[in-house]
Design a protein around this motif. Structure first.
Motif, PDB file in Angstrom:
ATOM      1  N   GLY A 194       0.811  -1.221   0.000  1.00 46.54           N
ATOM      2  CA  GLY A 194       0.000   0.000   0.000  1.00 46.54           C
ATOM      3  C   GLY A 194       0.841   1.266   0.000  1.00 46.54           C
ATOM      4  N   PRO A 195       1.633   1.480   1.044  1.00 47.76           N
ATOM      5  CA  PRO A 195       2.421   2.717   1.118  1.00 47.76           C
ATOM      6  C   PRO A 195       3.396   2.881  -0.046  1.00 47.76           C
ATOM      7  N   PHE A 196       4.017   1.769  -0.466  1.00 47.87           N
ATOM      8  CA  PHE A 196       4.975   1.900  -1.567  1.00 47.87           C
ATOM      9  C   PHE A 196       4.284   2.236  -2.879  1.00 47.87           C
ATOM     10  N   SER A 197       3.104   1.660  -3.116  1.00 46.63           N
ATOM     11  CA  SER A 197       2.384   1.984  -4.356  1.00 46.63           C
ATOM     12  C   SER A 197       2.034   3.458  -4.384  1.00 46.63           C
ATOM     13  N   LEU A 198       1.557   3.950  -3.256  1.00 46.19           N
ATOM     14  CA  LEU A 198       1.194   5.366  -3.191  1.00 46.19           C
ATOM     15  C   LEU A 198       2.435   6.228  -3.411  1.00 46.19           C
ATOM     16  N   PHE A 199       3.524   5.817  -2.765  1.00 47.75           N
ATOM     17  CA  PHE A 199       4.769   6.579  -2.908  1.00 47.75           C
ATOM     18  C   PHE A 199       5.225   6.599  -4.365  1.00 47.75           C
ATOM     19  N   ILE A 200       5.247   5.412  -4.979  1.00 50.02           N
ATOM     20  CA  ILE A 200       5.707   5.337  -6.373  1.00 50.02           C
ATOM     21  C   ILE A 200       4.791   6.128  -7.297  1.00 50.02           C
ATOM     22  N   GLY A 201       3.495   5.963  -7.092  1.00 45.41           N
ATOM     23  CA  GLY A 201       2.535   6.695  -7.924  1.00 45.41           C
ATOM     24  C   GLY A 201       2.722   8.195  -7.821  1.00 45.41           C
ATOM     25  N   SER A 202       2.854   8.692  -6.609  1.00 44.27           N
ATOM     26  CA  SER A 202       2.994  10.142  -6.447  1.00 44.27           C
ATOM     27  C   SER A 202       4.357  10.611  -6.944  1.00 44.27           C
ATOM     28  N   ALA A 203       5.380   9.743  -6.795  1.00 38.22           N
ATOM     29  CA  ALA A 203       6.710  10.124  -7.286  1.00 38.22           C
ATOM     30  C   ALA A 203       6.698  10.253  -8.807  1.00 38.22           C
ATOM     31  N   ILE A 204       5.973   9.346  -9.478  1.00 38.07           N
ATOM     32  CA  ILE A 204       5.867   9.436 -10.939  1.00 38.07           C
ATOM     33  C   ILE A 204       5.166  10.730 -11.342  1.00 38.07           C
ATOM     34  N   LEU A 205       4.083  11.040 -10.637  1.00 36.92           N
ATOM     35  CA  LEU A 205       3.356  12.276 -10.956  1.00 36.92           C
ATOM     36  C   LEU A 205       4.233  13.502 -10.705  1.00 36.92           C
ATOM     37  N   LEU A 206       5.012  13.454  -9.629  1.00 40.05           N
ATOM     38  CA  LEU A 206       5.921  14.571  -9.337  1.00 40.05           C
ATOM     39  C   LEU A 206       6.937  14.725 -10.475  1.00 40.05           C
ATOM     40  N   GLY A 207       7.463  13.594 -10.913  1.00 40.09           N
ATOM     41  CA  GLY A 207       8.417  13.621 -12.027  1.00 40.09           C
ATOM     42  C   GLY A 207       7.785  14.193 -13.282  1.00 40.09           C
ATOM     43  N   TRP A 208       6.573  13.777 -13.585  1.00 41.24           N
ATOM     44  CA  TRP A 208       5.886  14.285 -14.781  1.00 41.24           C
ATOM     45  C   TRP A 208       5.637  15.782 -14.689  1.00 41.24           C
ATOM     46  N   ALA A 209       5.281  16.247 -13.475  1.00 41.02           N
ATOM     47  CA  ALA A 209       5.027  17.677 -13.297  1.00 41.02           C
ATOM     48  C   ALA A 209       6.290  18.472 -13.656  1.00 41.02           C
ATOM     49  N   PHE A 210       7.446  17.988 -13.194  1.00 40.46           N
ATOM     50  CA  PHE A 210       8.671  18.722 -13.494  1.00 40.46           C
ATOM     51  C   PHE A 210       9.133  18.507 -14.940  1.00 40.46           C
ATOM     52  N   LEU A 211       8.777  17.360 -15.517  1.00 41.91           N
ATOM     53  CA  LEU A 211       9.025  17.172 -16.950  1.00 41.91           C
ATOM     54  C   LEU A 211       8.255  18.215 -17.747  1.00 41.91           C
ATOM     55  N   ALA A 212       6.993  18.387 -17.389  1.00 42.77           N
ATOM     56  CA  ALA A 212       6.158  19.362 -18.101  1.00 42.77           C
ATOM     57  C   ALA A 212       6.756  20.754 -17.978  1.00 42.77           C
ATOM     58  N   LEU A 213       7.252  21.051 -16.780  1.00 38.39           N
ATOM     59  CA  LEU A 213       7.890  22.349 -16.546  1.00 38.39           C
ATOM     60  C   LEU A 213       9.136  22.487 -17.432  1.00 38.39           C
ATOM     61  N   ALA A 214       9.894  21.393 -17.531  1.00 39.38           N
ATOM     62  CA  ALA A 214      11.093  21.409 -18.375  1.00 39.38           C
ATOM     63  C   ALA A 214      10.717  21.673 -19.832  1.00 39.38           C
ATOM     64  N   TYR A 215       9.602  21.104 -20.275  1.00 35.35           N
ATOM     65  CA  TYR A 215       9.166  21.342 -21.657  1.00 35.35           C
ATOM     66  C   TYR A 215       8.766  22.794 -21.861  1.00 35.35           C
ATOM     67  N   LEU A 216       8.128  23.362 -20.847  1.00 30.51           N
ATOM     68  CA  LEU A 216       7.759  24.776 -20.948  1.00 30.51           C
ATOM     69  C   LEU A 216       9.020  25.622 -21.078  1.00 30.51           C
ATOM     70  N   ILE A 217      10.002  25.327 -20.228  1.00 24.00           N
ATOM     71  CA  ILE A 217      11.272  26.061 -20.277  1.00 24.00           C
ATOM     72  C   ILE A 217      11.927  25.886 -21.640  1.00 24.00           C
ATOM     73  N   SER A 218      11.865  24.667 -22.162  1.00 25.48           N
ATOM     74  CA  SER A 218      12.537  24.357 -23.416  1.00 25.48           C
ATOM     75  C   SER A 218      11.879  25.048 -24.610  1.00 25.48           C
ATOM     76  N   THR A 219      10.593  25.365 -24.508  1.00 28.60           N
ATOM     77  CA  THR A 219       9.944  26.039 -25.633  1.00 28.60           C
ATOM     78  C   THR A 219      10.079  27.552 -25.551  1.00 28.60           C
ATOM     79  N   ILE A 220      10.252  28.106 -24.344  1.00 29.27           N
ATOM     80  CA  ILE A 220      10.327  29.567 -24.280  1.00 29.27           C
ATOM     81  C   ILE A 220      11.751  30.074 -24.441  1.00 29.27           C
ATOM     82  N   THR A 221      12.739  29.178 -24.445  1.00 27.83           N
ATOM     83  CA  THR A 221      14.114  29.642 -24.612  1.00 27.83           C
ATOM     84  C   THR A 221      14.595  29.322 -26.022  1.00 27.83           C
ATOM     85  N   ARG A 222      15.604  30.072 -26.464  1.00 32.28           N
ATOM     86  CA  ARG A 222      16.166  29.824 -27.785  1.00 32.28           C
ATOM     87  C   ARG A 222      17.622  29.360 -27.694  1.00 32.28           C
TER      88      ARG A 222
END
Lengths: 310, 276
Positions: free
Chosen positions: B141-169
């Motif tokens: 139980g706890p590990f699944s929740l941890f892994i699930g939220s860790a993946i979502l956290l990673g995706w959130a920062f991936l999305a942020l990285a993509y935003l950064i990557s599109t606004i810079t030249r």
């Protein structure tokens, strides 16, 4: 559909910079057009507008009868090949992987990609990483990429920059082969040596404006640059000078046994006859104005025009 | 649609090839196992103690590490192709800007999800096998929740990285911005909140404070993993202010998912609107 490319009064500006101004250009099927001009003359911008990557600020762009930024753009892009000026492919992938990636995106069987790699002479290096490729090999890979899907129109932006003479010749040979199969090619370049016999037609751009457009012979006529004629004579004597003086021309001695003169292109045969009639003449050479001197001529005209605008 | 799959597959294969996936998987697994063993060292014990201690210390570490990995993985995703010249080339292929961006994101997201799940999953397996005190049933139980939220956290920062990557030249600028984003969201933000609490002697409007906490994905991630454990109060300090409020895990995960979708949509919008 008669023209592969038709540009009508096309302009493109970036802010205040006018990159292309009122450009009219047509390309027939199977024609090889050389787009010549100095850096920043508008060659790349023109290509990008034909490809639909850039929108024209004004005017009409038509490629294979379609608007390259319209609804049919997706289908149209399958029929175009493009080699950008500066492209460094994915260094971590092998040449084969790079080409297969692009072929999948272009909906072409990967076997075709492998075959193309052989055709541009990269078969032996297919499995090596692009990182290890020389400049010439990278350019071949780029060319193979542009040839994916047997495009009807090929746009090559400075394909021979930085290549050694043999690699350059290979690129031109490839263009000749394509012309034979009816592919239209637009080739931009500022390296002029050796390119002219591979071109059907030349368009010279300067400061965003089309300065000249036609076959090389037409441009020669238009520019009316003098021929340069040299004759080797057995000994210095006055008879040649007399003959030439009769034609209203004057030769100057280069060496003891060599004279040179410049003459209007239209009088070539008169002069040849006069020279050949002289028994002392052992050799004659005639140089038509090279593409380079035509290019210089039209650019100079452009500068004059620009000064008048100012 | 097919193009998106082709791009995603290439990105994913690149990740396997350059050992991103292997390196992060190993890092996660080793860290998790080490933390499970030495997490209680401060209390004078060595060896697996309690699942809650392990998750709490894992979460405190993951909250620094995962955003950094995600940002470094993808800050050059668009601007890098731009500098190489392949972006211009790809734009002459039958693929749209949005298609390219989404494809690359999916590839990266799959990489990150795989290494997170694999790394922490292996750790859970090892703990379950080796530590006699830990039963698999309690770990899942706890590990699944941890892994699930860790993946979502990673995706959130991936999305942020993509935003950064599109606004810079420029790649260098994108790297700088990515580090700045990490610094602000992971380090500074909590300090600033703490300063706010101390400065006002705790007289901050509860509602406002909650919003401030829920606005930062790292705090949301902490809330998911720290609340519900007794240790949380001690380990999380100021989170306990809101921990009493009982946020539903579903709502917190929803916020993390929104943190993925919104920056990615913004990146796609800005990228599609590019003129050249």
């Amino acid at each position: 559909m008669n023209s592969v490319v038709r540009l009508q009064q096309v302009s493109r500006h970036f802010g205040k910079v006018r990159a292309v101004i009122d450009l009219d250009l047509e390309l027939a099927p199977g024609e090889v057009l050389g787009l010549l001009g100095h850096n920043g003359a508008g060659k790349s911008t023109t290509m990008k507008m034909i490809l639909g990557v850039l929108a024209a600020s004004s005017g009409q762009v038509e490629v294979l009868g379609e608007n390259p930024r319209g609804r049919a753009a997706g289908q149209l892009r399958l029929k175009l090949g493009y080699l950008p000026e500066n492209v460094s492919f994915y260094d971590n992938l092998s040449g084969q992987e790079v080409l297969r990636y692009f072929s999948r995106l272009k909906r072409i069987p990967v076997a075709t990609a492998d075959h193309l790699l052989e055709r541009v002479g990269l078969g032996h290096a297919a499995r090596r990483r692009v990182r290890t490729y020389s400049k010439g090999m990278r350019q071949r890979l780029g060319l193979a990429q542009a040839l994916l899907g047997e495009p009807k129109l090929l746009l090559l932006d400075e394909p021979t920059v930085g290549l050694d003479p043999i690699a350059t010749r290979d690129v031109y040979d490839m263009i000749d082969e394509l012309r034979a199969t009816g592919t239209s090619v637009i080739l931009s370049s500022h390296v002029l040596a050796g390119v002219e016999r591979h071109l059907d037609r030349v368009a010279i751009l300067a400061n965003g404006r089309l300065q000249a457009n036609g076959t090389i012979d037409e441009l020669r006529r238009q520019a009316d640059l003098p021929l340069r004629i040299r004759a080797r004579t057995g000994g210095v004597n006055g008879t040649i000078n007399e003959r030439l003086a009769a034609l209203g021309l004057e030769a100057r001695p280069v060496r003891d046994d060599l004279i040179e003169l410049e003459a209007p292109a239209g009088r070539k045969l008169d002069i040849m006859r006069a020279l050949l009639a002289d028994e002392d003449v052992t050799d004659v050479s005639v140089d038509s104005p090279s593409l380079e001197s035509l290019y210089t001529h039209f650019n100079r005209l452009a500068d004059v025009a620009e000064d008048q605008h100012a | 649609m097919r193009e998106i799959g082709i791009v995603a597959a290439k990105e994913f294969r690149d990740g396997l090839r350059n050992r991103w996936v292997l390196a992060t998987t190993l890092a996660f697994a080793v860290l998790a196992i080490a933390l499970a063993w030495f997490g209680a060292a401060a209390a004078g014990q060595v060896g697996f103690t309690r699942i809650s201690t392990t998750i709490v210390s894992l979460a405190s570490l993951a909250v620094f590490l995962i955003p950094l990995i995600a940002l470094m993985m993808a800050y050059d995703s668009i601007v890098g192709e731009d500098e190489k010249g392949t972006l211009l080339l790809l734009m002459t292929y039958p693929i749209s800007r949005v298609g390219l961006l989404v494809g690359k994101f999916l590839g990266h997201a799959a990489m990150l999800a795989l290494s997170t799940a694999l790394g922490f999953g292996i750790a859970a397996l090892v703990i379950g096998l080796v530590a006699e005190e830990a039963a698999f049933a309690d770990l899942v139980g706890p590990f699944s929740l941890f892994i699930g939220s860790a993946i979502l956290l990673g995706w959130a920062f991936l999305a942020l990285a993509y935003l950064i990557s599109t606004i810079t030249r420029e790649k260098a600028r994108a790297a700088g911005l990515a580090l700045l984003a990490w610094f602000v969201l992971v380090l500074i933000y909590d300090l600033a909140l703490l300063g706010l609490l101390v400065g006002t002697e705790g007289r901050v409007d509860q509602g406002l404070f909650q919003v401030l906490l829920l606005i930062n994905p790292t705090d949301v991630f902490r809330l998911v993993n720290l609340t519900g454990f007794e240790e949380a109060a001690a380990a999380s300090g100021m989170l306990s202010v809101v921990a009493e409020q009982e946020f539903s895990v579903g709502r917190l995960m929803g916020i993390l998912a929104a943190w993925t979708v919104v920056p990615l949509a913004a990146a796609a919008g800005l990228f599609a609107a590019r003129k050249s």
